[in-house]
Design a protein around this motif. Structure first.
Motif, PDB file in Angstrom:
ATOM      1  N   GLN A  13      -1.654 -21.213  11.255  1.00 30.98           N
ATOM      2  CA  GLN A  13      -2.359 -19.685  10.054  1.00 30.98           C
ATOM      3  C   GLN A  13      -1.900 -18.576  11.207  1.00 30.98           C
ATOM      4  O   GLN A  13      -1.308 -17.382  10.315  1.00 30.98           O
ATOM      5  N   LEU A  14      -1.339 -18.573  11.724  1.00 34.46           N
ATOM      6  CA  LEU A  14      -0.678 -17.123  12.449  1.00 34.46           C
ATOM      7  C   LEU A  14       0.939 -17.224  12.324  1.00 34.46           C
ATOM      8  O   LEU A  14       1.078 -15.588  11.596  1.00 34.46           O
ATOM      9  N   LEU A  15       1.231 -18.372  11.634  1.00 36.59           N
ATOM     10  CA  LEU A  15       3.064 -18.324  10.985  1.00 36.59           C
ATOM     11  C   LEU A  15       2.736 -17.807   9.621  1.00 36.59           C
ATOM     12  O   LEU A  15       3.314 -16.901   9.121  1.00 36.59           O
ATOM     13  N   GLN A  16       1.427 -17.909   9.125  1.00 33.66           N
ATOM     14  CA  GLN A  16       0.672 -17.606   7.763  1.00 33.66           C
ATOM     15  C   GLN A  16       0.988 -16.309   7.669  1.00 33.66           C
ATOM     16  O   GLN A  16       1.168 -15.791   6.693  1.00 33.66           O
ATOM     17  N   LYS A  17       0.289 -15.814   8.671  1.00 31.76           N
ATOM     18  CA  LYS A  17       0.078 -14.396   8.369  1.00 31.76           C
ATOM     19  C   LYS A  17       1.003 -13.369   8.984  1.00 31.76           C
ATOM     20  O   LYS A  17       1.190 -12.658   7.670  1.00 31.76           O
ATOM     21  N   SER A  18       2.070 -13.860   9.743  1.00 29.46           N
ATOM     22  CA  SER A  18       3.431 -13.334   9.185  1.00 29.46           C
ATOM     23  C   SER A  18       3.930 -13.226   8.599  1.00 29.46           C
ATOM     24  O   SER A  18       4.803 -12.411   8.232  1.00 29.46           O
ATOM     25  N   LYS A  19       4.232 -14.479   7.120  1.00 28.37           N
ATOM     26  CA  LYS A  19       4.878 -14.531   6.320  1.00 28.37           C
ATOM     27  C   LYS A  19       4.119 -13.378   5.595  1.00 28.37           C
ATOM     28  O   LYS A  19       4.871 -12.797   4.509  1.00 28.37           O
ATOM     29  N   GLU A  20       2.616 -13.582   5.279  1.00 26.07           N
ATOM     30  CA  GLU A  20       1.886 -12.279   4.027  1.00 26.07           C
ATOM     31  C   GLU A  20       2.277 -10.992   4.354  1.00 26.07           C
ATOM     32  O   GLU A  20       2.633 -10.314   3.253  1.00 26.07           O
ATOM     33  N   ILE A  21       2.792 -10.541   5.821  1.00 28.24           N
ATOM     34  CA  ILE A  21       2.883  -9.859   6.610  1.00 28.24           C
ATOM     35  C   ILE A  21       4.975  -8.959   5.766  1.00 28.24           C
ATOM     36  O   ILE A  21       4.705  -8.018   4.600  1.00 28.24           O
ATOM     37  N   LYS A  22       5.569  -9.952   6.019  1.00 25.64           N
ATOM     38  CA  LYS A  22       6.571  -9.982   5.442  1.00 25.64           C
ATOM     39  C   LYS A  22       6.521  -9.597   3.811  1.00 25.64           C
ATOM     40  O   LYS A  22       7.017  -8.802   3.665  1.00 25.64           O
ATOM     41  N   THR A  23       5.795 -10.969   3.371  1.00 29.19           N
ATOM     42  CA  THR A  23       5.532 -10.329   1.232  1.00 29.19           C
ATOM     43  C   THR A  23       4.764  -9.390   1.476  1.00 29.19           C
ATOM     44  O   THR A  23       5.650  -8.370   0.480  1.00 29.19           O
ATOM     45  N   ASN A  24       4.495  -8.455   1.993  1.00 26.71           N
ATOM     46  CA  ASN A  24       3.202  -7.725   1.666  1.00 26.71           C
ATOM     47  C   ASN A  24       4.313  -6.527   1.962  1.00 26.71           C
ATOM     48  O   ASN A  24       4.462  -5.199   1.025  1.00 26.71           O
ATOM     49  N   LYS A  25       4.660  -5.973   2.960  1.00 27.99           N
ATOM     50  CA  LYS A  25       5.999  -5.208   3.039  1.00 27.99           C
ATOM     51  C   LYS A  25       6.975  -5.113   1.526  1.00 27.99           C
ATOM     52  O   LYS A  25       7.456  -4.041   1.518  1.00 27.99           O
ATOM     53  N   ILE A  26       7.403  -6.673   1.018  1.00 24.51           N
ATOM     54  CA  ILE A  26       8.516  -6.378   0.273  1.00 24.51           C
ATOM     55  C   ILE A  26       7.983  -5.670  -1.178  1.00 24.51           C
ATOM     56  O   ILE A  26       8.994  -4.577  -1.259  1.00 24.51           O
ATOM     57  N   ILE A  27       7.110  -5.718  -1.133  1.00 23.25           N
ATOM     58  CA  ILE A  27       6.036  -5.260  -2.303  1.00 23.25           C
ATOM     59  C   ILE A  27       5.913  -4.295  -2.033  1.00 23.25           C
ATOM     60  O   ILE A  27       5.655  -3.184  -3.498  1.00 23.25           O
ATOM     61  N   LYS A  28       5.160  -3.663  -0.937  1.00 22.78           N
ATOM     62  CA  LYS A  28       5.360  -2.395  -0.606  1.00 22.78           C
ATOM     63  C   LYS A  28       6.588  -1.442  -0.544  1.00 22.78           C
ATOM     64  O   LYS A  28       6.425  -0.665  -1.714  1.00 22.78           O
ATOM     65  N   ALA A  29       8.419  -1.745  -0.996  1.00 27.18           N
ATOM     66  CA  ALA A  29       8.967  -1.161  -0.626  1.00 27.18           C
ATOM     67  C   ALA A  29       9.342  -1.076  -1.961  1.00 27.18           C
ATOM     68  O   ALA A  29       9.850  -0.600  -2.476  1.00 27.18           O
ATOM     69  N   ALA A  30       8.745  -1.984  -3.092  1.00 26.37           N
ATOM     70  CA  ALA A  30       9.249  -2.232  -4.130  1.00 26.37           C
ATOM     71  C   ALA A  30       8.006  -1.140  -4.922  1.00 26.37           C
ATOM     72  O   ALA A  30       8.805  -0.216  -5.951  1.00 26.37           O
ATOM     73  N   ILE A  31       7.136  -0.955  -4.544  1.00 25.91           N
ATOM     74  CA  ILE A  31       6.021   0.209  -5.076  1.00 25.91           C
ATOM     75  C   ILE A  31       6.010   1.067  -5.306  1.00 25.91           C
ATOM     76  O   ILE A  31       6.757   1.753  -5.432  1.00 25.91           O
TER      77      ILE A  31
END
Length: 86
Positions: A13-31
């Motif tokens: 679960q902790l690794l999944q949260k870390s991946k979600e945060i990285k994905t969110n950072k990429i999406i925010k950068a694109a936006i």
């Protein structure tokens, strides 16, 4: 929806949260890039006006909300380091 304590999460679960945060950072950068492009195009096409400042409002809201995510990201990184997962 954040758990009260990150130590209660399993390793997966902790690794999944870390991946979600990285994905969110990429999406925010694109936006952010897309929004800045809209602002530049709007200013070049119509000059300074109200429509030019609407995308800037979106950027302001995103930056304001990202402070909480930064704190959570640091906590997750520390917990990953403590568990020697990454």
């Amino acid at each position: 929806m954040q758990p009260k304590n990150l130590t209660e999460l399993s390793d997966q679960q902790l690794l999944q949260k870390s991946k979600e945060i990285k994905t969110n950072k990429i999406i925010k950068a694109a936006i952010i890039g897309f929004t800045i492009g809209i602002v530049i195009y709007s200013i070049a096409k119509n000059g300074l006006g109200f429509p030019s400042f609407l995308p800037l409002l979106v950027l302001f809201i995103m930056f304001r909300n990202s402070a909480n995510n930064t704190i959570l990201e640091k906590e997750i990184r520390e917990e990953l380091k403590f568990r020697n997962l990454k």
